[in-house]
Design a protein around this motif. Structure first.
Motif, PDB file in Angstrom:
ATOM      1  N   SER A 167       0.834  -1.197   0.000  1.00  0.00           N
ATOM      2  CA  SER A 167       0.000   0.000   0.000  1.00  0.00           C
ATOM      3  C   SER A 167       0.874   1.255   0.000  1.00  0.00           C
ATOM      4  CB  SER A 167      -0.912   0.004   1.227  1.00  0.00           C
ATOM      5  OG  SER A 167      -0.135   0.082   2.416  1.00  0.00           O
ATOM      6  N   TRP A 168       0.264   2.375  -0.403  1.00  0.00           N
ATOM      7  CA  TRP A 168       1.010   3.635  -0.419  1.00  0.00           C
ATOM      8  C   TRP A 168       1.455   4.017   0.983  1.00  0.00           C
ATOM      9  CZ3 TRP A 168       4.236   6.757  -2.193  1.00  0.00           C
ATOM     10  CH2 TRP A 168       4.325   8.082  -1.766  1.00  0.00           C
ATOM     11  N   ARG A 169       0.617   3.793   1.987  1.00  0.00           N
ATOM     12  CA  ARG A 169       1.002   4.102   3.367  1.00  0.00           C
ATOM     13  C   ARG A 169       2.233   3.310   3.769  1.00  0.00           C
ATOM     14  NH1 ARG A 169      -3.227   3.264   7.739  1.00  0.00           N
ATOM     15  NH2 ARG A 169      -1.570   4.235   8.977  1.00  0.00           N
ATOM     16  N   ALA A 170       2.322   2.058   3.301  1.00  0.00           N
ATOM     17  CA  ALA A 170       3.481   1.230   3.636  1.00  0.00           C
ATOM     18  C   ALA A 170       4.740   1.789   2.991  1.00  0.00           C
ATOM     19  CB  ALA A 170       3.236  -0.207   3.194  1.00  0.00           C
ATOM     20  N   TRP A 171       4.677   2.124   1.709  1.00  0.00           N
ATOM     21  CA  TRP A 171       5.853   2.653   1.025  1.00  0.00           C
ATOM     22  C   TRP A 171       6.292   3.981   1.650  1.00  0.00           C
ATOM     23  CZ3 TRP A 171       8.939  -0.226  -1.456  1.00  0.00           C
ATOM     24  CH2 TRP A 171       8.499  -1.272  -2.265  1.00  0.00           C
ATOM     25  N   ARG A 172       5.329   4.791   2.044  1.00  0.00           N
ATOM     26  CA  ARG A 172       5.682   6.068   2.659  1.00  0.00           C
ATOM     27  C   ARG A 172       6.383   5.859   3.993  1.00  0.00           C
ATOM     28  NH1 ARG A 172       0.840  10.125   3.567  1.00  0.00           N
ATOM     29  NH2 ARG A 172       0.316   8.498   5.104  1.00  0.00           N
ATOM     30  N   ALA A 173       5.863   4.934   4.807  1.00  0.00           N
ATOM     31  CA  ALA A 173       6.503   4.648   6.093  1.00  0.00           C
ATOM     32  C   ALA A 173       7.895   4.065   5.891  1.00  0.00           C
ATOM     33  CB  ALA A 173       5.631   3.668   6.894  1.00  0.00           C
ATOM     34  N   LEU A 174       8.058   3.196   4.905  1.00  0.00           N
ATOM     35  CA  LEU A 174       9.364   2.602   4.625  1.00  0.00           C
ATOM     36  C   LEU A 174      10.369   3.658   4.183  1.00  0.00           C
ATOM     37  CD1 LEU A 174       8.094  -0.569   2.746  1.00  0.00           C
ATOM     38  CD2 LEU A 174       9.374  -0.590   4.901  1.00  0.00           C
ATOM     39  N   PRO A 201       7.095   4.700  22.978  1.00  0.00           N
ATOM     40  CA  PRO A 201       6.976   5.417  21.704  1.00  0.00           C
ATOM     41  C   PRO A 201       5.551   5.321  21.163  1.00  0.00           C
ATOM     42  CG  PRO A 201       7.953   3.270  21.328  1.00  0.00           C
ATOM     43  CD  PRO A 201       7.819   3.421  22.816  1.00  0.00           C
ATOM     44  N   GLU A 202       5.250   6.161  20.216  1.00  0.00           N
ATOM     45  CA  GLU A 202       3.983   6.045  19.502  1.00  0.00           C
ATOM     46  C   GLU A 202       4.071   4.804  18.624  1.00  0.00           C
ATOM     47  OE1 GLU A 202       1.602   8.250  15.843  1.00  0.00           O
ATOM     48  OE2 GLU A 202       3.313   9.225  16.812  1.00  0.00           O
ATOM     49  N   VAL A 203       3.122   3.920  18.772  1.00  0.00           N
ATOM     50  CA  VAL A 203       3.112   2.676  18.000  1.00  0.00           C
ATOM     51  C   VAL A 203       1.961   2.727  16.995  1.00  0.00           C
ATOM     52  CG1 VAL A 203       2.921   0.171  18.063  1.00  0.00           C
ATOM     53  CG2 VAL A 203       4.125   1.374  19.905  1.00  0.00           C
ATOM     54  N   GLU A 204       2.295   2.504  15.731  1.00  0.00           N
ATOM     55  CA  GLU A 204       1.292   2.530  14.675  1.00  0.00           C
ATOM     56  C   GLU A 204       1.393   1.229  13.872  1.00  0.00           C
ATOM     57  OE1 GLU A 204       0.014   5.106  10.680  1.00  0.00           O
ATOM     58  OE2 GLU A 204       1.866   5.563  11.773  1.00  0.00           O
ATOM     59  N   VAL A 205       0.262   0.641  13.616  1.00  0.00           N
ATOM     60  CA  VAL A 205       0.210  -0.564  12.783  1.00  0.00           C
ATOM     61  C   VAL A 205      -0.192  -0.155  11.375  1.00  0.00           C
ATOM     62  CG1 VAL A 205      -0.861  -2.811  12.407  1.00  0.00           C
ATOM     63  CG2 VAL A 205      -0.380  -2.022  14.743  1.00  0.00           C
ATOM     64  N   VAL A 206       0.648  -0.478  10.408  1.00  0.00           N
ATOM     65  CA  VAL A 206       0.368  -0.177   9.007  1.00  0.00           C
ATOM     66  C   VAL A 206       0.264  -1.501   8.252  1.00  0.00           C
ATOM     67  CG1 VAL A 206       1.253   0.858   6.880  1.00  0.00           C
ATOM     68  CG2 VAL A 206       1.499   2.068   9.059  1.00  0.00           C
ATOM     69  N   HIS A 207      -0.833  -1.684   7.550  1.00  0.00           N
ATOM     70  CA  HIS A 207      -1.011  -2.897   6.753  1.00  0.00           C
ATOM     71  C   HIS A 207      -0.500  -2.641   5.337  1.00  0.00           C
ATOM     72  CE1 HIS A 207      -3.308  -5.266   9.653  1.00  0.00           C
ATOM     73  NE2 HIS A 207      -3.838  -4.115  10.048  1.00  0.00           N
ATOM     74  N   GLY A 208       0.591  -3.328   5.014  1.00  0.00           N
ATOM     75  CA  GLY A 208       1.160  -3.166   3.684  1.00  0.00           C
ATOM     76  C   GLY A 208       0.383  -3.904   2.622  1.00  0.00           C
ATOM     77  N   SER A 209      -0.247  -5.009   3.003  1.00  0.00           N
ATOM     78  CA  SER A 209      -1.094  -5.779   2.087  1.00  0.00           C
ATOM     79  C   SER A 209      -2.153  -6.475   2.907  1.00  0.00           C
ATOM     80  CB  SER A 209      -0.265  -6.772   1.273  1.00  0.00           C
ATOM     81  OG  SER A 209       0.505  -7.615   2.115  1.00  0.00           O
ATOM     82  N   TYR A 210      -3.262  -6.760   2.262  1.00  0.00           N
ATOM     83  CA  TYR A 210      -4.420  -7.320   2.947  1.00  0.00           C
ATOM     84  C   TYR A 210      -4.841  -8.631   2.300  1.00  0.00           C
ATOM     85  CZ  TYR A 210      -5.005  -2.413   4.424  1.00  0.00           C
ATOM     86  OH  TYR A 210      -4.811  -1.149   4.917  1.00  0.00           O
ATOM     87  N   ASP A 211      -5.453  -9.477   3.116  1.00  0.00           N
ATOM     88  CA  ASP A 211      -6.108 -10.675   2.580  1.00  0.00           C
ATOM     89  C   ASP A 211      -7.476 -10.277   2.057  1.00  0.00           C
ATOM     90  OD1 ASP A 211      -4.129 -12.472   3.019  1.00  0.00           O
ATOM     91  OD2 ASP A 211      -4.932 -13.249   4.904  1.00  0.00           O
ATOM     92  N   LEU A 212      -7.717 -10.513   0.776  1.00  0.00           N
ATOM     93  CA  LEU A 212      -9.035 -10.294   0.209  1.00  0.00           C
ATOM     94  C   LEU A 212      -9.913 -11.504   0.513  1.00  0.00           C
ATOM     95  CD1 LEU A 212      -8.039  -8.811  -3.271  1.00  0.00           C
ATOM     96  CD2 LEU A 212      -8.828  -7.578  -1.239  1.00  0.00           C
ATOM     97  N   PRO A 213     -11.259 -11.356   0.429  1.00  0.00           N
ATOM     98  CA  PRO A 213     -12.128 -12.526   0.632  1.00  0.00           C
ATOM     99  C   PRO A 213     -11.732 -13.667  -0.299  1.00  0.00           C
ATOM    100  CG  PRO A 213     -13.421 -10.507   0.572  1.00  0.00           C
ATOM    101  CD  PRO A 213     -12.028 -10.115   0.203  1.00  0.00           C
ATOM    102  N   GLY A 214     -11.607 -14.842   0.257  1.00  0.00           N
ATOM    103  CA  GLY A 214     -11.196 -16.003  -0.532  1.00  0.00           C
ATOM    104  C   GLY A 214      -9.700 -16.244  -0.534  1.00  0.00           C
ATOM    105  N   ALA A 215      -8.956 -15.400   0.184  1.00  0.00           N
ATOM    106  CA  ALA A 215      -7.494 -15.543   0.159  1.00  0.00           C
ATOM    107  C   ALA A 215      -7.028 -16.874   0.727  1.00  0.00           C
ATOM    108  CB  ALA A 215      -6.849 -14.385   0.940  1.00  0.00           C
ATOM    109  N   ARG A 216      -7.768 -17.416   1.696  1.00  0.00           N
ATOM    110  CA  ARG A 216      -7.339 -18.684   2.293  1.00  0.00           C
ATOM    111  C   ARG A 216      -7.451 -19.838   1.315  1.00  0.00           C
ATOM    112  NH1 ARG A 216      -6.312 -18.856   7.710  1.00  0.00           N
ATOM    113  NH2 ARG A 216      -5.196 -20.725   7.018  1.00  0.00           N
ATOM    114  N   LEU A 217      -8.168 -19.640   0.210  1.00  0.00           N
ATOM    115  CA  LEU A 217      -8.210 -20.676  -0.825  1.00  0.00           C
ATOM    116  C   LEU A 217      -6.815 -20.902  -1.410  1.00  0.00           C
ATOM    117  CD1 LEU A 217     -11.497 -19.713  -2.706  1.00  0.00           C
ATOM    118  CD2 LEU A 217     -11.160 -21.588  -1.089  1.00  0.00           C
ATOM    119  N   LEU A 218      -6.002 -19.863  -1.409  1.00  0.00           N
ATOM    120  CA  LEU A 218      -4.623 -20.019  -1.884  1.00  0.00           C
ATOM    121  C   LEU A 218      -3.855 -20.980  -0.974  1.00  0.00           C
ATOM    122  CD1 LEU A 218      -3.787 -16.294  -2.745  1.00  0.00           C
ATOM    123  CD2 LEU A 218      -4.428 -18.124  -4.323  1.00  0.00           C
ATOM    124  N   ASP A 219      -4.142 -20.916   0.333  1.00  0.00           N
ATOM    125  CA  ASP A 219      -3.497 -21.848   1.263  1.00  0.00           C
ATOM    126  C   ASP A 219      -3.909 -23.282   0.964  1.00  0.00           C
ATOM    127  OD1 ASP A 219      -2.365 -19.689   2.457  1.00  0.00           O
ATOM    128  OD2 ASP A 219      -3.720 -19.639   4.175  1.00  0.00           O
TER     129      ASP A 219
END
Length: 350
Positions: A20-27, A108-126
């Motif tokens: 995600s853009w938020r992830a790239w910005r934080a990185l 410190p201030e702790v922030e959780v940023v999701h760089g990628s998400y599981d879409l519905p049905g993602a566990r089918l890949l597993d």
């Protein structure tokens, strides 16, 4: 200042580097740390000229690693980005939460940023990945064929139906998983075929059903308007007829299905083709088979599924029999030793 700690979470079900853009910005703004340079995101961060520093976390407990990250965030002079492991680092997150709540002013201030998400049905890949590993490494799974698995497909489908008819939704969830396994298993076997006509993958299976659903729902995916569910069913049959180009109304009905279901399917198709109901009902022959065929015709006229109706009665019979046996045992009797009269007495009173 206590500093800032970014906990960057990603999923292994999305290709590394797709963040995600938020992830790239934080990185780009912080110092990036990870437990190991073997993290799947590291090569793609390197391509973006983002340096990842390994932290010796293999031998550290979650609490020790949390303390190390908190300390580093307070002295780094810029945000610290922790590249979470693909399993989510839940224990580490829990330890960080305990540190923050224990002394909020020093944390410190702790922030959780999701760089990628599981879409519905993602566990089918597993499931696909697991099935692939089983096919390669398990002797039993490796030996299976479409034919050897066919009984299991039927059995799992029947167990799913039973869960539905008994309103056991917890069991239904499990049984649907077993049915889904059969789909993945057969697709994995077909993927090994060298014949183009018999070779297909689970993606081909999914693509086929998606294409069919889109074609047969023009009122959803096209500009067709319908007045209600009955017109949807009519359109479905017309589209299906055009696709299949069958020469007979009963072509394509599997003859290997249970006899009541087979008779019901044949009669239903015949009725759709315009055969009058009285002709269908009058086809009944002498003997038990003819009587059953006539019973199916009556059930169809009443809008009742004969297979489901007979299963319901059979299940009630089983329950009554179990109850009589249990009552007999409670009285100290072996059910097999009960005579006809005692069976009749208990049958009526149970």
């Amino acid at each position: 200042m206590p500093g800032r700690l970014v906990f960057l979470a990603t999923t292994h079900r999305v290709a590394p580097g797709l963040l995600s853009w938020r992830a790239w910005r934080a990185l780009g703004e912080g110092q990036v740390l990870a437990a190991s340079l073997d993290h799947p995101q590291v090569p793609y961060l390197s391509e973006a000229e983002i340096t990842v520093r390994p932290v010796s976390a293999r031998s550290s407990s979650p609490a020790e690693l949390a303390g190390l990250l908190v300390e580093h965030a307070g002295t780094a002079g810029s945000p610290v980005v922790w590249l979470a492991d693909v399993d989510g680092d839940e224990d580490l997150m829990r330890a960080l939460g305990e540190l923050v709540t224990a002394d909020p002013d020093a944390a410190p201030e702790v922030e959780v940023v999701h760089g990628s998400y599981d879409l519905p049905g993602a566990r089918l890949l597993d499931l696909v990945t697991t099935m692939d590993q089983l096919r390669r490494q398990c002797p039993w799974d490796r030996d299976q064929t479409h034919r050897s698995l066919a009984p299991h497909l039927l059995e799992e489908a029947y167990e799913a139906v039973e869960a539905i008819e008994t309103d056991d939704l917890a069991a239904l969830r499990e049984e649907l998983g077993d049915v889904l396994l059969q789909v993945a298993f057969h697709a994995r076997i077909a993927e090994e075929s060298d014949d183009d006509e018999t070779h297909f993958s689970v993606d081909d299976v999914a693509a086929g059903i998606v294409d069919k659903l889109v074609r047969r729902h023009p009122h959803v995916f096209g500009d067709v308007e319908v007045s209600g569910a009955e017109e949807v069913k009519t359109n479905w049959e017309e589209i299906k007829r055009a696709e299949k180009r069958r020469s007979s109304a009963v072509e394509g009905i599997p003859l290997g299905q249970p006899a009541l279901a087979l008779a019901h399917a044949l009669q239903r198709r015949a009725a759709r083709a315009g055969v009058p109901d009285d002709l269908i009902a009058s086809f009944a022959r002498d003997g038990i088979g003819g009587e059953l065929f006539a019973a199916v015709a009556r059930s169809r006229e009443q809008g009742v599924d004969p297979e489901a109706a007979l299963r319901h009665v059979a299940r009630e019979f089983r329950d009554r029999l179990l109850a009589v046996e249990e009552a007999g045992r409670a009285e100290g009797h072996n059910p097999s030793d009960l005579g006809p009269e005692k069976w009749r007495d208990r049958w009526r009173s149970t």
